[in-house]
Motif scaffolding. Structure first.
Motif, PDB file in Angstrom:
ATOM      1  N   LEU A 350       0.842  -1.208   0.000  1.00  0.00           N
ATOM      2  CA  LEU A 350       0.000   0.000   0.000  1.00  0.00           C
ATOM      3  C   LEU A 350       0.874   1.254   0.000  1.00  0.00           C
ATOM      4  O   LEU A 350       0.587   2.232  -0.691  1.00  0.00           O
ATOM      5  CB  LEU A 350      -0.933   0.001   1.221  1.00  0.00           C
ATOM      6  CG  LEU A 350      -2.053  -1.042   1.185  1.00  0.00           C
ATOM      7  CD1 LEU A 350      -2.770  -1.131   2.534  1.00  0.00           C
ATOM      8  CD2 LEU A 350      -3.063  -0.699   0.084  1.00  0.00           C
ATOM      9  N   LEU A 351       1.948   1.200   0.781  1.00  0.00           N
ATOM     10  CA  LEU A 351       2.886   2.328   0.815  1.00  0.00           C
ATOM     11  C   LEU A 351       3.478   2.578  -0.571  1.00  0.00           C
ATOM     12  O   LEU A 351       3.515   3.716  -1.054  1.00  0.00           O
ATOM     13  CB  LEU A 351       4.009   2.038   1.827  1.00  0.00           C
ATOM     14  CG  LEU A 351       5.254   2.918   1.721  1.00  0.00           C
ATOM     15  CD1 LEU A 351       4.940   4.354   2.140  1.00  0.00           C
ATOM     16  CD2 LEU A 351       6.395   2.357   2.573  1.00  0.00           C
ATOM     17  N   VAL A 352       3.958   1.503  -1.201  1.00  0.00           N
ATOM     18  CA  VAL A 352       4.603   1.647  -2.518  1.00  0.00           C
ATOM     19  C   VAL A 352       3.590   2.168  -3.546  1.00  0.00           C
ATOM     20  O   VAL A 352       3.918   3.035  -4.363  1.00  0.00           O
ATOM     21  CB  VAL A 352       5.249   0.308  -2.960  1.00  0.00           C
ATOM     22  CG1 VAL A 352       5.682   0.359  -4.415  1.00  0.00           C
ATOM     23  CG2 VAL A 352       6.452  -0.008  -2.057  1.00  0.00           C
ATOM     24  N   ASN A 353       2.348   1.699  -3.465  1.00  0.00           N
ATOM     25  CA  ASN A 353       1.310   2.224  -4.367  1.00  0.00           C
ATOM     26  C   ASN A 353       1.137   3.728  -4.175  1.00  0.00           C
ATOM     27  O   ASN A 353       1.031   4.483  -5.145  1.00  0.00           O
ATOM     28  CB  ASN A 353      -0.048   1.545  -4.102  1.00  0.00           C
ATOM     29  CG  ASN A 353      -0.046   0.110  -4.571  1.00  0.00           C
ATOM     30  OD1 ASN A 353       0.830  -0.303  -5.337  1.00  0.00           O
ATOM     31  ND2 ASN A 353      -1.018  -0.677  -4.110  1.00  0.00           N
ATOM     32  N   ALA A 354       1.100   4.147  -2.920  1.00  0.00           N
ATOM     33  CA  ALA A 354       0.897   5.580  -2.639  1.00  0.00           C
ATOM     34  C   ALA A 354       2.109   6.390  -3.118  1.00  0.00           C
ATOM     35  O   ALA A 354       1.957   7.473  -3.699  1.00  0.00           O
ATOM     36  CB  ALA A 354       0.658   5.789  -1.143  1.00  0.00           C
ATOM     37  N   LEU A 355       3.311   5.850  -2.904  1.00  0.00           N
ATOM     38  CA  LEU A 355       4.518   6.559  -3.361  1.00  0.00           C
ATOM     39  C   LEU A 355       4.559   6.626  -4.889  1.00  0.00           C
ATOM     40  O   LEU A 355       4.986   7.632  -5.469  1.00  0.00           O
ATOM     41  CB  LEU A 355       5.781   5.861  -2.832  1.00  0.00           C
ATOM     42  CG  LEU A 355       6.087   6.075  -1.348  1.00  0.00           C
ATOM     43  CD1 LEU A 355       7.168   5.103  -0.877  1.00  0.00           C
ATOM     44  CD2 LEU A 355       6.530   7.510  -1.074  1.00  0.00           C
ATOM     45  N   THR A 356       4.103   5.557  -5.541  1.00  0.00           N
ATOM     46  CA  THR A 356       4.060   5.543  -7.006  1.00  0.00           C
ATOM     47  C   THR A 356       3.125   6.652  -7.491  1.00  0.00           C
ATOM     48  O   THR A 356       3.452   7.404  -8.429  1.00  0.00           O
ATOM     49  CB  THR A 356       3.565   4.169  -7.506  1.00  0.00           C
ATOM     50  OG1 THR A 356       4.403   3.165  -6.928  1.00  0.00           O
ATOM     51  CG2 THR A 356       3.640   4.064  -9.028  1.00  0.00           C
ATOM     52  N   ALA A 357       1.983   6.774  -6.842  1.00  0.00           N
ATOM     53  CA  ALA A 357       1.028   7.821  -7.216  1.00  0.00           C
ATOM     54  C   ALA A 357       1.649   9.208  -7.021  1.00  0.00           C
ATOM     55  O   ALA A 357       1.489  10.108  -7.860  1.00  0.00           O
ATOM     56  CB  ALA A 357      -0.242   7.676  -6.375  1.00  0.00           C
ATOM     57  N   LEU A 358       2.377   9.388  -5.931  1.00  0.00           N
ATOM     58  CA  LEU A 358       3.025  10.676  -5.672  1.00  0.00           C
ATOM     59  C   LEU A 358       4.021  11.009  -6.770  1.00  0.00           C
ATOM     60  O   LEU A 358       4.026  12.116  -7.329  1.00  0.00           O
ATOM     61  CB  LEU A 358       3.749  10.633  -4.315  1.00  0.00           C
ATOM     62  CG  LEU A 358       4.679  11.797  -3.983  1.00  0.00           C
ATOM     63  CD1 LEU A 358       3.877  13.073  -3.730  1.00  0.00           C
ATOM     64  CD2 LEU A 358       5.543  11.494  -2.761  1.00  0.00           C
ATOM     65  N   ILE A 359       4.862  10.032  -7.107  1.00  0.00           N
ATOM     66  CA  ILE A 359       5.966  10.290  -8.024  1.00  0.00           C
ATOM     67  C   ILE A 359       5.486  10.362  -9.483  1.00  0.00           C
ATOM     68  O   ILE A 359       5.964  11.191 -10.264  1.00  0.00           O
ATOM     69  CB  ILE A 359       7.072   9.237  -7.831  1.00  0.00           C
ATOM     70  CG1 ILE A 359       7.752   9.510  -6.480  1.00  0.00           C
ATOM     71  CG2 ILE A 359       8.087   9.240  -8.957  1.00  0.00           C
ATOM     72  CD1 ILE A 359       8.601   8.396  -5.963  1.00  0.00           C
ATOM     73  N   LYS A 360       4.533   9.531  -9.812  1.00  0.00           N
ATOM     74  CA  LYS A 360       4.023   9.545 -11.199  1.00  0.00           C
ATOM     75  C   LYS A 360       2.921  10.591 -11.379  1.00  0.00           C
ATOM     76  O   LYS A 360       2.334  10.703 -12.450  1.00  0.00           O
ATOM     77  CB  LYS A 360       3.502   8.151 -11.573  1.00  0.00           C
ATOM     78  CG  LYS A 360       4.531   7.035 -11.358  1.00  0.00           C
ATOM     79  CD  LYS A 360       5.026   6.436 -12.664  1.00  0.00           C
ATOM     80  CE  LYS A 360       6.327   5.697 -12.501  1.00  0.00           C
ATOM     81  NZ  LYS A 360       6.167   4.266 -12.288  1.00  0.00           N
ATOM     82  N   GLY A 361       2.588  11.308 -10.298  1.00  0.00           N
ATOM     83  CA  GLY A 361       1.612  12.395 -10.386  1.00  0.00           C
ATOM     84  C   GLY A 361       0.191  11.946 -10.640  1.00  0.00           C
ATOM     85  O   GLY A 361      -0.550  12.579 -11.375  1.00  0.00           O
ATOM     86  N   GLU A 362      -0.196  10.831 -10.015  1.00  0.00           N
ATOM     87  CA  GLU A 362      -1.568  10.340 -10.220  1.00  0.00           C
ATOM     88  C   GLU A 362      -2.499  10.903  -9.155  1.00  0.00           C
ATOM     89  O   GLU A 362      -2.111  11.093  -8.027  1.00  0.00           O
ATOM     90  CB  GLU A 362      -1.584   8.813 -10.150  1.00  0.00           C
ATOM     91  CG  GLU A 362      -0.992   8.184 -11.383  1.00  0.00           C
ATOM     92  CD  GLU A 362      -0.489   6.749 -11.122  1.00  0.00           C
ATOM     93  OE1 GLU A 362      -0.913   6.126 -10.131  1.00  0.00           O
ATOM     94  OE2 GLU A 362       0.349   6.279 -11.912  1.00  0.00           O
TER      95      GLU A 362
END
Ligand SMILES: *Cc1c(COP(=O)(O)O)cnc(C)c1O
Length: 362
Positions: A350-362
């Motif tokens: 869940l953390l990695v999903n949230a970080l992915t959203a932050l970095i990829k601007g989702e």
């Protein structure tokens, strides 16, 4: 108006990791994961829970054993330490406070590294010490610089190994070399809150016995991290019996509550729970390293149960807020860094999903 002591004014009250219930109320989020306080993601030892449940039958009308005899006996047998060299406390936090109350005189110089556990500074301020802050070097304690800063007035040196929040460590060789060069009248506090998570073979092996060769070293241990008993508040110190004798006078008479005493004694026996926690941490830190590499997140390899990191193009407060809005509670350090505890695999995903959203601007 009643004013506090002058020492109180410049101090800042400790700000704990955000409470999940508070966040749930504020944001109406369903799933919240707290990776802010280095708690055990697997819960607590079942043996400790059973011991607390059994104790509860007694009710709570009598004081706990002020000497924590059974717990000391257990620690003594498990680690081959004389009982007089063990002092249980209300968590590592109380140990730190008792050390300050017992040994710091107004004006004493104390050496504290920047970017370490904040209670060392608070306790030293309360004791009216003169605080000498020493920068980390490459995110590690700079032992040669600490030695350089020792003066006639130096009274105490605070060390954490491995360090919180950076997760970095000092080897046994570095540490003994340092101890050998510190005057015997300077107290060294060696806080090993995360020692059980280390996988580096050069880590000091037997911190509980440091006082035998170095009577000026006090070793701190806690049941809050790998033992999963943070709510109960229990830890202990290992030190020369003379130092323990002085600290007995400064601690609260019934410092470790009865439930904490039985839980800690039972948890010491639960090798299976310790191993499960250790294994999860080792496996999950590799998963997180890999995920962070893929996301281009800069991080320090850790010897603890938390990872110190920084995300290019996103300030720490911004990242903190973004993650919090997605139900992931972390901890920001200044403008740049986050410290994120290692959770269960599901939590880390869940953390990695949230970080992915932050970095990829989702
Ligand atoms: C968590 C921690 C402690 C101890 O915490 P308690 O819950 O009070 O036992 C001590 N030192 C460091 C560096 C810590 O991170």
């Amino acid at each position: 108006m009643i004013k506090p002591r002058a020492e109180i004014n410049p101090m800042v009250a400790y700000k704990p990791g955000k409470n999940p219930e508070t966040l749930r109320r504020e944001k109406g989020l369903e799933r919240i994961i707290k990776l802010a306080s280095n708690e055990n993601p697997l819960g607590s030892s079942n043996k400790a829970i059973a011991a607390v449940q059994a104790y509860m039958e007694n009710g709570f009308n009598t004081y706990p054993d002020g000497a924590s005899y059974e717990l000391r006996k257990k620690i003594s047998e498990k680690y081959d330490l004389p009982m007089d060299n063990i002092l249980p406390t209300n968590g590592g936090d109380e140990a730190i406070a008792v050390i300050g109350a017992t040994f710091i005189n107004p004006g004493d110089e104390v050496l504290i590294s920047r970017l370490t556990f904040p209670r060392y500074t608070d306790t030293s301020m309360l004791g009216s010490a003169k605080i000498i802050n020493i920068d980390l070097k490459d995110f590690r304690y700079d032992l040669p610089e600490i030695l350089n800063r020792i003066t006639d007035k130096t009274r105490l040196i605070w060390l954490t190994n491995p360090n919180n929040p950076t997760g970095t460590m000092l080897s046994e060789e570095e540490l003994f070399n340092f101890f050998d060069q510190v005057r015997e009248d300077i107290l060294i506090v060696y806080d090993e809150a995360y020692g059980e998570f280390v996988d580096d073979p050069t880590f000091p092996k037997d911190a509980r016995h440091f006082y035998v060769k170095y009577p000026n070293v006090i070793t701190l241990k806690t049941f809050s991290k790998i033992y999963g008993l943070a709510a109960l508040r229990v830890g202990y110190m290992c030190a020369d019996h003379n130092l323990i004798g002085h600290m007995q006078k400064a601690r609260c008479p019934f410092n470790v509550n009865a439930l904490a005493q039985v839980a800690a004694a039972a948890a010491l026996d639960d090798e299976e729970f310790l191993k499960a926690t250790y294994d999860n941490n080792i496996k999950e830190k590799e998963y997180l390293y890999k995920s962070y590499d893929e996301l281009g997140i800069h991080y320090l390899r850790t010897q603890t149960n938390h990872i110190f990191l920084c995300i290019d193009g996103h300030s720490a407060p911004e990242s903190y807020e973004f993650l919090e809005n997605r139900g992931v509670i972390t901890r920001a350090f200044g403008d740049k860094y986050l410290r994120i505890s290692i959770g269960t695999h599901e939590e880390n995903e869940l953390l990695v999903n949230a970080l992915t959203a932050l970095i990829k601007g989702e």
